[in-house]
Design a protein around this motif. Structure first.
Motif, PDB file in Angstrom:
ATOM      1  N   PRO A 106       0.815  -1.226   0.000  1.00  0.00           N
ATOM      2  CA  PRO A 106       0.000   0.000   0.000  1.00  0.00           C
ATOM      3  C   PRO A 106       0.843   1.270   0.000  1.00  0.00           C
ATOM      4  O   PRO A 106       0.505   2.243  -0.682  1.00  0.00           O
ATOM      5  CB  PRO A 106      -0.831  -0.124   1.277  1.00  0.00           C
ATOM      6  CG  PRO A 106      -0.891  -1.578   1.558  1.00  0.00           C
ATOM      7  CD  PRO A 106       0.426  -2.129   1.104  1.00  0.00           C
ATOM      8  N   ARG A 107       1.923   1.280   0.736  1.00  0.00           N
ATOM      9  CA  ARG A 107       2.782   2.472   0.760  1.00  0.00           C
ATOM     10  C   ARG A 107       3.437   2.691  -0.600  1.00  0.00           C
ATOM     11  O   ARG A 107       3.545   3.827  -1.074  1.00  0.00           O
ATOM     12  CB  ARG A 107       3.832   2.325   1.857  1.00  0.00           C
ATOM     13  CG  ARG A 107       3.232   2.388   3.259  1.00  0.00           C
ATOM     14  CD  ARG A 107       4.268   2.160   4.326  1.00  0.00           C
ATOM     15  NE  ARG A 107       3.659   2.236   5.656  1.00  0.00           N
ATOM     16  CZ  ARG A 107       4.250   1.822   6.777  1.00  0.00           C
ATOM     17  NH1 ARG A 107       5.458   1.302   6.719  1.00  0.00           N
ATOM     18  NH2 ARG A 107       3.630   1.927   7.934  1.00  0.00           N
ATOM     19  N   PHE A 108       3.857   1.626  -1.244  1.00  0.00           N
ATOM     20  CA  PHE A 108       4.447   1.732  -2.583  1.00  0.00           C
ATOM     21  C   PHE A 108       3.428   2.274  -3.573  1.00  0.00           C
ATOM     22  O   PHE A 108       3.735   3.166  -4.377  1.00  0.00           O
ATOM     23  CB  PHE A 108       4.958   0.361  -3.024  1.00  0.00           C
ATOM     24  CG  PHE A 108       5.355   0.294  -4.476  1.00  0.00           C
ATOM     25  CD1 PHE A 108       6.535   0.876  -4.919  1.00  0.00           C
ATOM     26  CD2 PHE A 108       4.550  -0.361  -5.404  1.00  0.00           C
ATOM     27  CE1 PHE A 108       6.904   0.815  -6.264  1.00  0.00           C
ATOM     28  CE2 PHE A 108       4.905  -0.427  -6.742  1.00  0.00           C
ATOM     29  CZ  PHE A 108       6.093   0.160  -7.177  1.00  0.00           C
TER      30      PHE A 108
ATOM     31  N   PRO B  78      -1.259   1.881   5.796  1.00  0.00           N
ATOM     32  CA  PRO B  78      -1.038   2.068   7.236  1.00  0.00           C
ATOM     33  C   PRO B  78      -0.078   3.211   7.506  1.00  0.00           C
ATOM     34  O   PRO B  78       0.811   3.497   6.700  1.00  0.00           O
ATOM     35  CB  PRO B  78      -0.454   0.727   7.675  1.00  0.00           C
ATOM     36  CG  PRO B  78       0.135   0.134   6.438  1.00  0.00           C
ATOM     37  CD  PRO B  78      -0.725   0.607   5.306  1.00  0.00           C
ATOM     38  N   LEU B  79      -0.285   3.865   8.631  1.00  0.00           N
ATOM     39  CA  LEU B  79       0.600   4.953   9.028  1.00  0.00           C
ATOM     40  C   LEU B  79       1.975   4.406   9.359  1.00  0.00           C
ATOM     41  O   LEU B  79       2.117   3.279   9.835  1.00  0.00           O
ATOM     42  CB  LEU B  79       0.026   5.689  10.237  1.00  0.00           C
ATOM     43  CG  LEU B  79      -1.355   6.307  10.038  1.00  0.00           C
ATOM     44  CD1 LEU B  79      -1.806   7.024  11.302  1.00  0.00           C
ATOM     45  CD2 LEU B  79      -1.351   7.278   8.861  1.00  0.00           C
ATOM     46  N   ASP B  80       2.976   5.200   9.107  1.00  0.00           N
ATOM     47  CA  ASP B  80       4.355   4.765   9.271  1.00  0.00           C
ATOM     48  C   ASP B  80       4.642   4.403  10.718  1.00  0.00           C
ATOM     49  O   ASP B  80       4.223   5.075  11.653  1.00  0.00           O
ATOM     50  CB  ASP B  80       5.296   5.882   8.812  1.00  0.00           C
ATOM     51  CG  ASP B  80       6.672   5.355   8.484  1.00  0.00           C
ATOM     52  OD1 ASP B  80       6.823   4.124   8.367  1.00  0.00           O
ATOM     53  OD2 ASP B  80       7.607   6.165   8.361  1.00  0.00           O
ATOM     54  N   LEU B  81       5.351   3.312  10.879  1.00  0.00           N
ATOM     55  CA  LEU B  81       5.768   2.858  12.202  1.00  0.00           C
ATOM     56  C   LEU B  81       7.178   2.331  12.055  1.00  0.00           C
ATOM     57  O   LEU B  81       7.398   1.305  11.422  1.00  0.00           O
ATOM     58  CB  LEU B  81       4.831   1.761  12.718  1.00  0.00           C
ATOM     59  CG  LEU B  81       5.165   1.146  14.071  1.00  0.00           C
ATOM     60  CD1 LEU B  81       5.064   2.207  15.176  1.00  0.00           C
ATOM     61  CD2 LEU B  81       4.225   0.000  14.388  1.00  0.00           C
TER      62      LEU B  81
ATOM     63  N   THR C 187       4.306  -1.537 -12.308  1.00  0.00           N
ATOM     64  CA  THR C 187       5.412  -2.494 -12.240  1.00  0.00           C
ATOM     65  C   THR C 187       5.935  -2.528 -10.813  1.00  0.00           C
ATOM     66  O   THR C 187       6.345  -1.488 -10.283  1.00  0.00           O
ATOM     67  CB  THR C 187       6.547  -2.094 -13.190  1.00  0.00           C
ATOM     68  OG1 THR C 187       6.047  -2.061 -14.532  1.00  0.00           O
ATOM     69  CG2 THR C 187       7.702  -3.081 -13.100  1.00  0.00           C
ATOM     70  N   PRO C 188       5.915  -3.684 -10.160  1.00  0.00           N
ATOM     71  CA  PRO C 188       6.373  -3.719  -8.766  1.00  0.00           C
ATOM     72  C   PRO C 188       7.864  -3.454  -8.648  1.00  0.00           C
ATOM     73  O   PRO C 188       8.649  -3.864  -9.514  1.00  0.00           O
ATOM     74  CB  PRO C 188       6.021  -5.146  -8.320  1.00  0.00           C
ATOM     75  CG  PRO C 188       5.942  -5.942  -9.576  1.00  0.00           C
ATOM     76  CD  PRO C 188       5.457  -5.002 -10.633  1.00  0.00           C
ATOM     77  N   SER C 189       8.239  -2.763  -7.584  1.00  0.00           N
ATOM     78  CA  SER C 189       9.658  -2.570  -7.298  1.00  0.00           C
ATOM     79  C   SER C 189      10.250  -3.895  -6.834  1.00  0.00           C
ATOM     80  O   SER C 189       9.531  -4.865  -6.546  1.00  0.00           O
ATOM     81  CB  SER C 189       9.823  -1.525  -6.189  1.00  0.00           C
ATOM     82  OG  SER C 189       9.275  -2.016  -4.966  1.00  0.00           O
ATOM     83  N   ALA C 190      11.567  -3.944  -6.728  1.00  0.00           N
ATOM     84  CA  ALA C 190      12.217  -5.168  -6.256  1.00  0.00           C
ATOM     85  C   ALA C 190      11.761  -5.511  -4.842  1.00  0.00           C
ATOM     86  O   ALA C 190      11.547  -6.687  -4.518  1.00  0.00           O
ATOM     87  CB  ALA C 190      13.734  -5.004  -6.311  1.00  0.00           C
ATOM     88  N   GLU C 191      11.594  -4.483  -4.001  1.00  0.00           N
ATOM     89  CA  GLU C 191      11.156  -4.717  -2.629  1.00  0.00           C
ATOM     90  C   GLU C 191       9.748  -5.307  -2.596  1.00  0.00           C
ATOM     91  O   GLU C 191       9.467  -6.254  -1.842  1.00  0.00           O
ATOM     92  CB  GLU C 191      11.173  -3.408  -1.831  1.00  0.00           C
ATOM     93  CG  GLU C 191      10.731  -3.578  -0.385  1.00  0.00           C
ATOM     94  CD  GLU C 191      10.591  -2.259   0.362  1.00  0.00           C
ATOM     95  OE1 GLU C 191      10.557  -2.285   1.599  1.00  0.00           O
ATOM     96  OE2 GLU C 191      10.495  -1.202  -0.304  1.00  0.00           O
ATOM     97  N   VAL C 192       8.855  -4.761  -3.412  1.00  0.00           N
ATOM     98  CA  VAL C 192       7.476  -5.255  -3.454  1.00  0.00           C
ATOM     99  C   VAL C 192       7.434  -6.670  -4.027  1.00  0.00           C
ATOM    100  O   VAL C 192       6.755  -7.558  -3.484  1.00  0.00           O
ATOM    101  CB  VAL C 192       6.594  -4.307  -4.284  1.00  0.00           C
ATOM    102  CG1 VAL C 192       5.247  -4.951  -4.586  1.00  0.00           C
ATOM    103  CG2 VAL C 192       6.409  -2.984  -3.547  1.00  0.00           C
ATOM    104  N   ALA C 193       8.151  -6.891  -5.114  1.00  0.00           N
ATOM    105  CA  ALA C 193       8.148  -8.221  -5.738  1.00  0.00           C
ATOM    106  C   ALA C 193       8.658  -9.287  -4.771  1.00  0.00           C
ATOM    107  O   ALA C 193       8.206 -10.444  -4.820  1.00  0.00           O
ATOM    108  CB  ALA C 193       8.993  -8.201  -7.003  1.00  0.00           C
TER     109      ALA C 193
END
Length: 322
Positions: free
Chosen positions: A68-70, A82-85, A135-141
């Motif tokens: 969701p943040r991406f 979600p809010l940053d934690l 296109t998903p980033s490497a982190e998302v993928a």
């Protein structure tokens, strides 16, 4: 979930205040959702702000936070993230056996009961079209699971069906609908063997009107990103190509509005059938498990049995086809 979790709410308030640096003045339980492992609260603070608190027994997936943040960063403003934690190595705030995520609160409620306006149907199509083009980033993928077409729903149904058949609560239900539900499990297995494994995109995976929030004809807010997946776009499109899209089924007019927003589409009919059937099968297994849970309240069981029966009646209809 409509039953409250066994949580000391005074300690929960203190945990939320410490984790997100907010001065909580009121915590209100919200009996929403069908997930037996998740609960919701509205949080009000001294500065007049409101938040949506999600409490889950066990862990949230990393994708529930990262994706969701991406997507917000990609300009998909409808996504509720979600809010940053900032926790070292953490996805959500730990609270005993539970995990916490805090979100912005949006007025209006879900669109399950009242349906989408014409304008919102176009926006819904536009949103899904843009989501499927990201296109998903490497982190998302790295954190998104990929479709395997190996659902556990059929095996869960067979196991729970044996318990349901001898259950005082579900014995009559199973005698009436058990055979049709077993046929559905066989159909889903057969469809899985026929699917064409094409291009996979980011899918919300549960984007029915219950997870769309809006105030009147206002902008859409898309919630519940707990189980996204890399899958063919039919994984999301099956909610549009379905006869049970909330309380306001999709008709030709609404489908045309959706296409106006989404763009040209010719979904694979076998994939749509697989996903619709697998969804029904999974819902049945979830409801059976919830009803058979020894800790379920009478109210929760009655609510789950209502939805379970609705699905089973549709599946048992001679004209049913996923």
């Amino acid at each position: 979930m409509i039953d409250k979790p066994d949580i000391d709410e005074r300690l929960l308030v203190a945990e939320v205040a410490a984790a997100w640096s907010v001065d909580v003045t009121e915590l209100v339980f919200m009996p929403v959702g069908l997930d037996g492992h998740a609960w919701a609260y509205r949080v009000e603070t001294s500065d007049g702000r409101r938040y949506f608190l999600k409490v889950r027994r066990g862990d949230f997936t990393p994708a529930a936070v990262v994706l969701p943040r991406f997507l917000r960063g990609q300009g998909l403003r409808q996504v509720v993230a979600p809010l940053d934690l900032r926790l070292a190595g953490g996805v959500a705030r730990r609270f005993g056996d539970y995990r916490l995520l805090l979100y912005p609160f949006h007025d209006g409620g879900s669109l399950w009961g009242r349906g989408l306006t014409d304008r919102q149907w176009i926006e819904y199509g536009d949103f899904l079209g843009r989501l499927h083009r990201v296109t998903p980033s490497a982190e998302v993928a790295a954190v998104l699971p990929a479709e395997t077409y190996r659902s556990s729903a059929g095996e869960r149904l067979r196991t729970l069906g044996g318990q349901a058949a001898t259950s005082e609560i579900l014995g009559t239900f199973w005698k009436r609908y058990g055979a049709a539900l077993h046929r559905l499990a066989e159909t889903v297995d057969e469809l899985a063997s026929r699917v064409t494994r094409g291009r996979q995109v980011i899918c919300h995976a549960d984007i029915h009107p219950g997870n769309l929030i809006a105030d009147g004809d206002g902008p859409l807010h898309v919630v519940d990103w707990d189980a996204p997946i890399l899958a063919p776009r039919e994984r999301d499109l099956m909610f549009v190509h379905s006869a049970d899209f909330g309380e306001h089924p999709v008709n030709a007019h609404r489908a045309e509005l959706f296409r106006e927003g989404y763009g040209a589409l010719e979904p694979d009919p076998v994939l749509l059938s697989y996903y619709r059937g697998e969804r029904h099968l999974d819902d049945v297994a979830v409801f059976l498990g919830s009803i058979l849970s020894p800790g379920a309240s009478a109210e929760a069981r009655a609510n789950d049995l209502h939805w379970l029966t609705r699905i089973a009646e549709a599946v048992a209809d001679p004209g049913y086809a996923p």
